[in-house]
Structures are given as structure tokens and as C-alpha cells.
Design a protein around this motif. Sequence first.
Motif, PDB file in Angstrom:
ATOM      1  N   ALA A 129      45.700  44.459  47.507  1.00  0.00           N
ATOM      2  CA  ALA A 129      45.845  43.009  47.459  1.00  0.00           C
ATOM      3  C   ALA A 129      46.551  42.514  48.713  1.00  0.00           C
ATOM      4  N   VAL A 130      46.192  41.326  49.151  1.00  0.00           N
ATOM      5  CA  VAL A 130      46.891  40.707  50.277  1.00  0.00           C
ATOM      6  C   VAL A 130      48.300  40.310  49.854  1.00  0.00           C
ATOM      7  N   ALA A 131      48.431  39.856  48.616  1.00  0.00           N
ATOM      8  CA  ALA A 131      49.741  39.480  48.082  1.00  0.00           C
ATOM      9  C   ALA A 131      49.707  39.599  46.565  1.00  0.00           C
ATOM     10  N   LEU A 132      50.866  39.890  45.973  1.00  0.00           N
ATOM     11  CA  LEU A 132      50.985  40.016  44.524  1.00  0.00           C
ATOM     12  C   LEU A 132      51.958  38.978  43.997  1.00  0.00           C
ATOM     13  N   GLY A 133      51.630  38.406  42.845  1.00  0.00           N
ATOM     14  CA  GLY A 133      52.508  37.404  42.254  1.00  0.00           C
ATOM     15  C   GLY A 133      52.734  37.645  40.773  1.00  0.00           C
ATOM     16  N   ARG A 134      53.988  37.478  40.342  1.00  0.00           N
ATOM     17  CA  ARG A 134      54.313  37.520  38.920  1.00  0.00           C
ATOM     18  C   ARG A 134      54.275  36.101  38.368  1.00  0.00           C
ATOM     19  N   VAL A 135      53.943  35.979  37.107  1.00  0.00           N
ATOM     20  CA  VAL A 135      53.783  34.661  36.497  1.00  0.00           C
ATOM     21  C   VAL A 135      55.034  34.284  35.723  1.00  0.00           C
ATOM     22  N   ASP A 136      55.511  33.074  35.967  1.00  0.00           N
ATOM     23  CA  ASP A 136      56.694  32.565  35.281  1.00  0.00           C
ATOM     24  C   ASP A 136      56.328  31.758  34.045  1.00  0.00           C
ATOM     25  N   SER A 137      55.246  30.960  34.134  1.00  0.00           N
ATOM     26  CA  SER A 137      54.842  30.129  33.003  1.00  0.00           C
ATOM     27  C   SER A 137      53.366  29.777  33.118  1.00  0.00           C
ATOM     28  N   VAL A 138      52.790  29.333  32.002  1.00  0.00           N
ATOM     29  CA  VAL A 138      51.371  28.965  31.935  1.00  0.00           C
ATOM     30  C   VAL A 138      51.248  27.615  31.267  1.00  0.00           C
ATOM     31  N   ARG A 139      50.411  26.764  31.818  1.00  0.00           N
ATOM     32  CA  ARG A 139      50.139  25.463  31.214  1.00  0.00           C
ATOM     33  C   ARG A 139      48.634  25.324  30.997  1.00  0.00           C
ATOM     34  N   ILE A 140      48.263  24.685  29.890  1.00  0.00           N
ATOM     35  CA  ILE A 140      46.856  24.462  29.540  1.00  0.00           C
ATOM     36  C   ILE A 140      46.677  22.996  29.176  1.00  0.00           C
ATOM     37  N   PRO A 141      45.448  22.487  29.196  1.00  0.00           N
ATOM     38  CA  PRO A 141      45.225  21.082  28.839  1.00  0.00           C
ATOM     39  C   PRO A 141      45.641  20.783  27.396  1.00  0.00           C
ATOM     40  N   GLU A 142      46.065  19.558  27.161  1.00  0.00           N
ATOM     41  CA  GLU A 142      46.463  19.139  25.821  1.00  0.00           C
ATOM     42  C   GLU A 142      45.331  19.331  24.823  1.00  0.00           C
ATOM     43  N   SER A 143      44.090  19.184  25.274  1.00  0.00           N
ATOM     44  CA  SER A 143      42.944  19.188  24.367  1.00  0.00           C
ATOM     45  C   SER A 143      42.388  20.571  24.071  1.00  0.00           C
ATOM     46  N   TRP A 144      42.890  21.626  24.739  1.00  0.00           N
ATOM     47  CA  TRP A 144      42.285  22.954  24.553  1.00  0.00           C
ATOM     48  C   TRP A 144      43.014  23.753  23.486  1.00  0.00           C
TER      49      TRP A 144
END
Length: 266
Positions: A128-143
Motif C-alpha cells: 500500500a502507498v499508505a495505511l489508515g486506521r478508522v476512528d469512526s463511521v457515518r452513514i446516511p440517515e435514511s440507510w
Amino acid sequence: DSLDPVVPGLGPPPFSSARLLSVAPGLGKQANHRNIFLRMRRIALLLALAAPAAAETHRPPMMPAGDHGQWAAIGRVNVTGYNRRSACTGTLIAPDRVLTAAHCVFRGNAPARAADIRFAAGWFRGEAVALGRVDSVRIPESWTPDARPDAATVASDIAILTLTAPITAIPPLPLSDGTGGEMRIIGYRWDRPHALTDHAPCFGTVRFAPALGLSCRVAFGTSGEPVLTRENGDWAVMGVTSARSDDITLAAPVTRAGSTRPAQTD
């Protein structure tokens, strides 16, 4: 092992093992053991017949190795967990923001933990060119993960991942709310998980509104790939692939990412 549901009534049933596993527990409440066995045997037969056909009839060539560098903002979203791993495509749209499909970060009806999600930008043949860890996830209100996968649901199948630290070595791809003229879809297929595939050219349709309907066909396992449009000579992200119906690829427009809520992945 990402999910690629097909809209009911518009195409063949999905042949994704992950999708089948998410509905299998419900069978026990409505059927006896013999019926479960017969259903699972039929599913196994359908898998054996349909999966090879999809792989053989439509397999665009791998993007040339020398072209991967200019698409480093596109990478793999990897989700790990107990006895399970899955991968989708994601796109860096800001130094600390990644765009993908909402169903890619869910396990059945439950969201994956943010700590179990990684983004591998520019993934190519094990590096990978760069690696990232995820802090939070957001999704649409309607999904919602258990909603019927119709055009309206597909149109909201989008997620924004916030990284714990920005990726500064790669220019992010901008977003576009236009329909565009020249379009393409780039990402990682289930049968080619370590190199990009370029599904081009694409042309838009209107019969699947509010979802984006695109003429370029993708295979199962390509969820989260960016739908790109060229604006003033530069490519921008206008949608995220979610499903397919026959030869039409269905995607969520990026305009649906405006009103979001936490996916409760902490």
C-alpha cells in the motif's frame, strides 16, 4: 467477500456467500431441518452454476501496473473480525476521509467496530502507498442494513470513514454532484483483489432514480468502487457502487452523504 445485492425484480438473485450467511439464521424460525437442508442444497447448486458464469463472461483486464500510481487515492477497505474477513473498495476524498459503501462496514445488521476497519490506499500486489486506521463511521440517515435493496435503498448505500490520522502523501479525489459525460468505475474485484480494474466507458441511465444507473457492468465483489466523472480535465467522484441489475450497475450518488449519522462502530 463484499456484498453486491441485486434489486428484486430487476435481475438475478445475489450469489454472495456473505449475503447468504446474513440471512441464513432466519431460516430456523420458519422451517424444519429438512426444509433448511433442501434450501441450502439449492443455494449451493445456484452458487456452483452462477458464480463461474459471472466471472467468465465479464472480466475486464487489469489496469496496467504503470497506471496504478495516479490512482493511489483508491484503495481497499479491509474489515476483520472473529472468523471473518471482508474487503471492499474505498476512496480518499479528504486527508482523513474515505468514501465506501455502507453495507461494506456492516456484518449483517450490526456495524463493524471502527477498530476492525483499515484503509490501504493505493493497494497493489500486496503493498500500500499508505495505511489508515478508522476512528469512526457515518452513514446516511435514511440507510438501514435490513431494508429491502430497492433503488431508494441503494441510493443511500454510502459511508464516510474518518481516519485516526490524515494521509498526507496522497492527493484526495474531489467530489462531484454532476452527471458528467465521460465516466468510469475503478476498483478491486473479488477475483482480482490485489490490483485495480478499470470498468470503462460508462454511460448514465435515468430509470433507476434516485440511484445512479450506469451502463458499464461490474462483477460481484466490487462494492464501494468510485464512480468517476471527468470535469475540466480532472476526475472527480460522483457515486459509490452498491449493486447491479442485469447489465446495469447501481450506485449511490455522493449527494446522499450530506446528512449522516454515526454508524455506532465504537
